[in-house]
Scaffold this motif. Sequence first.
Motif, PDB file in Angstrom:
ATOM      1  N   THR A   1      41.614  34.608  40.184  1.00 53.31           N
ATOM      2  CA  THR A   1      42.233  35.901  39.632  1.00 53.31           C
ATOM      3  C   THR A   1      40.997  36.628  39.148  1.00 53.31           C
TER       4      THR A   1
ATOM      5  N   HIS B   1      51.543  52.022  49.553  1.00 57.35           N
ATOM      6  CA  HIS B   1      51.123  53.458  48.947  1.00 57.35           C
ATOM      7  C   HIS B   1      49.942  54.124  49.901  1.00 57.35           C
TER       8      HIS B   1
ATOM      9  N   GLY C   1      44.481  44.677  43.646  1.00 59.44           N
ATOM     10  CA  GLY C   1      45.135  45.682  42.964  1.00 59.44           C
ATOM     11  C   GLY C   1      44.897  46.893  43.182  1.00 59.44           C
ATOM     12  N   ALA C   2      45.459  47.970  42.676  1.00 62.33           N
ATOM     13  CA  ALA C   2      45.303  49.468  42.739  1.00 62.33           C
ATOM     14  C   ALA C   2      44.017  49.737  42.376  1.00 62.33           C
TER      15      ALA C   2
ATOM     16  N   TYR D   1      46.653  47.892  47.549  1.00 65.87           N
ATOM     17  CA  TYR D   1      47.154  48.974  46.992  1.00 65.87           C
ATOM     18  C   TYR D   1      46.386  50.193  47.185  1.00 65.87           C
ATOM     19  N   HIS D   2      47.055  51.397  46.543  1.00 69.70           N
ATOM     20  CA  HIS D   2      46.126  52.485  46.624  1.00 69.70           C
ATOM     21  C   HIS D   2      44.949  52.429  46.045  1.00 69.70           C
TER      22      HIS D   2
ATOM     23  N   VAL E   1      39.445  40.010  37.093  1.00 69.29           N
ATOM     24  CA  VAL E   1      39.799  41.463  36.611  1.00 69.29           C
ATOM     25  C   VAL E   1      38.521  41.880  35.775  1.00 69.29           C
ATOM     26  N   GLY E   2      38.637  43.355  35.727  1.00 70.23           N
ATOM     27  CA  GLY E   2      37.539  43.676  34.944  1.00 70.23           C
ATOM     28  C   GLY E   2      36.727  44.357  35.687  1.00 70.23           C
TER      29      GLY E   2
ATOM     30  N   ILE F   1      39.431  35.231  35.811  1.00 65.79           N
ATOM     31  CA  ILE F   1      40.593  34.727  34.550  1.00 65.79           C
ATOM     32  C   ILE F   1      40.568  33.136  34.784  1.00 65.79           C
TER      33      ILE F   1
ATOM     34  N   LYS G   1      43.328  36.926  43.871  1.00 65.04           N
ATOM     35  CA  LYS G   1      43.784  38.013  43.489  1.00 65.04           C
ATOM     36  C   LYS G   1      42.900  39.189  42.696  1.00 65.04           C
ATOM     37  N   ILE G   2      42.832  40.399  42.793  1.00 64.33           N
ATOM     38  CA  ILE G   2      41.894  41.238  42.220  1.00 64.33           C
ATOM     39  C   ILE G   2      42.597  42.155  41.347  1.00 64.33           C
ATOM     40  N   GLY G   3      42.383  42.096  40.146  1.00 64.82           N
ATOM     41  CA  GLY G   3      43.173  43.203  39.225  1.00 64.82           C
ATOM     42  C   GLY G   3      43.127  44.461  39.557  1.00 64.82           C
ATOM     43  N   SER G   4      43.947  45.354  39.145  1.00 63.22           N
ATOM     44  CA  SER G   4      43.759  46.785  39.357  1.00 63.22           C
ATOM     45  C   SER G   4      42.859  47.437  38.612  1.00 63.22           C
TER      46      SER G   4
HETATM   47  C1  LIG Z   1      45.221  40.646  38.119  1.00 60.63           C
HETATM   48  C2  LIG Z   1      46.569  40.407  38.279  1.00 60.63           C
HETATM   49  C3  LIG Z   1      46.971  39.895  39.708  1.00 60.63           C
HETATM   50  C4  LIG Z   1      46.869  39.143  37.394  1.00 60.63           C
HETATM   51  O1  LIG Z   1      48.241  38.968  37.190  1.00 60.63           O
HETATM   52  P1  LIG Z   1      48.615  37.471  36.452  1.00 60.63           P
HETATM   53  O2  LIG Z   1      47.934  36.391  37.150  1.00 60.63           O
HETATM   54  O3  LIG Z   1      50.010  37.509  36.346  1.00 60.63           O
HETATM   55  O4  LIG Z   1      47.805  37.541  35.007  1.00 60.63           O
HETATM   56  P2  LIG Z   1      48.440  38.023  33.697  1.00 60.63           P
HETATM   57  O5  LIG Z   1      49.270  39.297  33.686  1.00 60.63           O
HETATM   58  O6  LIG Z   1      49.142  36.871  33.062  1.00 60.63           O
HETATM   59  O7  LIG Z   1      47.226  38.553  32.742  1.00 60.63           O
HETATM   60  C5  LIG Z   1      46.338  37.518  32.499  1.00 60.63           C
HETATM   61  C6  LIG Z   1      45.151  38.182  31.594  1.00 60.63           C
HETATM   62  O8  LIG Z   1      44.165  39.280  32.462  1.00 60.63           O
HETATM   63  C7  LIG Z   1      44.552  40.539  31.680  1.00 60.63           C
HETATM   64  N1  LIG Z   1      44.717  41.180  33.029  1.00 60.63           N
HETATM   65  C8  LIG Z   1      45.574  41.365  33.885  1.00 60.63           C
HETATM   66  N2  LIG Z   1      45.297  42.460  34.793  1.00 60.63           N
HETATM   67  C9  LIG Z   1      44.273  43.023  34.350  1.00 60.63           C
HETATM   68  C10 LIG Z   1      43.569  44.301  34.939  1.00 60.63           C
HETATM   69  N3  LIG Z   1      43.831  44.648  36.078  1.00 60.63           N
HETATM   70  N4  LIG Z   1      42.574  44.378  34.360  1.00 60.63           N
HETATM   71  C11 LIG Z   1      42.015  43.952  33.068  1.00 60.63           C
HETATM   72  N5  LIG Z   1      42.776  42.798  32.747  1.00 60.63           N
HETATM   73  C12 LIG Z   1      43.756  42.351  33.190  1.00 60.63           C
HETATM   74  C13 LIG Z   1      45.807  40.347  30.901  1.00 60.63           C
HETATM   75  O9  LIG Z   1      45.566  41.377  29.989  1.00 60.63           O
HETATM   76  C14 LIG Z   1      45.717  38.969  30.607  1.00 60.63           C
HETATM   77  O10 LIG Z   1      44.732  39.019  29.452  1.00 60.63           O
HETATM   78  P3  LIG Z   1      45.015  37.822  28.088  1.00 60.63           P
HETATM   79  O11 LIG Z   1      45.332  36.497  28.613  1.00 60.63           O
HETATM   80  O12 LIG Z   1      43.790  38.129  27.397  1.00 60.63           O
HETATM   81  O13 LIG Z   1      46.129  38.439  27.622  1.00 60.63           O
HETATM   82  C15 LIG Z   1      47.382  41.591  37.823  1.00 60.63           C
HETATM   83  O14 LIG Z   1      47.388  41.774  36.702  1.00 60.63           O
HETATM   84  C16 LIG Z   1      47.091  42.757  38.640  1.00 60.63           C
HETATM   85  O15 LIG Z   1      46.237  43.728  38.376  1.00 60.63           O
HETATM   86  N6  LIG Z   1      47.688  43.097  39.846  1.00 60.63           N
HETATM   87  C17 LIG Z   1      47.553  44.133  40.684  1.00 60.63           C
HETATM   88  C18 LIG Z   1      48.954  44.820  40.712  1.00 60.63           C
HETATM   89  C19 LIG Z   1      48.829  46.395  41.294  1.00 60.63           C
HETATM   90  O16 LIG Z   1      47.825  46.930  41.705  1.00 60.63           O
HETATM   91  N7  LIG Z   1      50.169  47.005  41.464  1.00 60.63           N
HETATM   92  C20 LIG Z   1      50.175  48.302  41.913  1.00 60.63           C
HETATM   93  C21 LIG Z   1      51.668  48.612  42.410  1.00 60.63           C
HETATM   94  S1  LIG Z   1      51.819  50.254  42.843  1.00 60.63           S
END
Ligand SMILES: CC(C)(COP(=O)(O)OP(=O)(O)OC[C@H]1O[C@@H](n2cnc3c(N)ncnc32)[C@H](O)[C@@H]1OP(=O)(O)O)[C@@H](O)C(=O)NCCC(=O)NCCS
Length: 251
Positions: A159, A82, A127-128, A101-102, A161-162, A168, A143-146
Amino acid sequence: MVSRIREDVACIFERDPAAHSKWEIYTSYPGFHALLVHRLSHALWMRGLRTFARWVSHVGRFLTGIEIHPGATIGRRVFIDHGMGVVIGETAEIGDDCTLYHGVTLGGTTWNKGKRHPTLMPGVVIGAGAKILGPIVIGEGAKIGSNAVVVKDVPAGATAVGIPAKIIESAHEQAREEHAAKLGFSAYGLSSSDDDPVAQAIRGLTDHTAELEQKVAELSAALDDLRRREDDARVVADRSDPGRLRKVVDK
Ligand SMILES: CC(C)(COP(=O)(O)OP(=O)(O)OC[C@H]1O[C@@H](n2cnc3c(N)ncnc32)[C@H](O)[C@@H]1OP(=O)(O)O)[C@@H](O)C(=O)NCCC(=O)NCCS
C-alpha cells in the motif's frame, strides 16, 4: 461482447455497495459507459483508424468526464468508480480486476514517444485523485492511497500513500524494525523491495534472531513453570507423605 458486459456489471455490483440494481448500473455508471466507448475506440485504433478512434474517445470523454486514450490497454472486470476527471494515457496498461476512483491520472513524465505511462498489474486499487506517473509498474493487488503521487514501482500487495508515495509498512516489517532497534540498529533503510544481497542477508538474520529470541523466551517460561510445579510438589510432599512426591511431580 455480451459476456464481457455482464462481467463488467457483475464486478460493479460486487465492488460498489451503492449499486442497488443492474438497471442502475446500465443507465447511470459513467465508468461502465466509458469502458464501452473505449472498447470501440480501441478496436478502431488497432485497425489503424487513428483519427476516428480519437474522435470516438473524445465523445466518450464528453459524455462521461473520463478520458481514455484509444491506445490504452484495459483488462477485464476493470471498474472506474464515479470516474469524473480520470485520465488514462496512450501506453497505459490496466490488468484484470483493477479499480480506479475519480480523479486518477495514469500519466507520462516525458514527451518522448514509446512506453511512457504506467502498468497496473491485476487487482490494483487506485484511490481518488491519485497520480501514477511514468512507465512504472504497480504490482498485483497493490493499493494506492487517495491523492498519492506515485513515481516509482510499487511491489505486489503493498500500500503506497503520500507525495511522493511511500509504502506503508506491513505488521511484519514493523516487528522487524522493533527487533532491529533492540539489537541497536535501524532496519528502515532495508525496504522489502531492496534487491541488495547484503540487505537481504541482514533482513534474514534479523528475522532469524527474532525467531530464536522468541523460542528462548518460550523455553525459559516453560522451565520457570516446571520449577514452580516442582517446588509446589515438594511442599505438598513435605507436608504429608514424602512417598507422594514422585506422583505429584509426574502430574
Ligand atoms: C491507502 C488506503 C487503501 C489504505 O487503507 P488501509 O490499508 O486500511 O490503511 P489505514 O487506513 O489503516 O491507514 C494506514 C496509515 O496510512 C495513512 N493513510 C491512509 N490513507 C492515506 C492517504 N490517502 N494519504 C496519506 N496517508 C494515508 C493512515 O493515516 C495511516 O497512518 P498511521 O499508521 O500513521 O495512522 C486507503 O486509505 C485509501 O486511500 N483508499 C482509497 C479510497 C478512495 O479513494 N475512495 C474513494 C471513494 S469515492
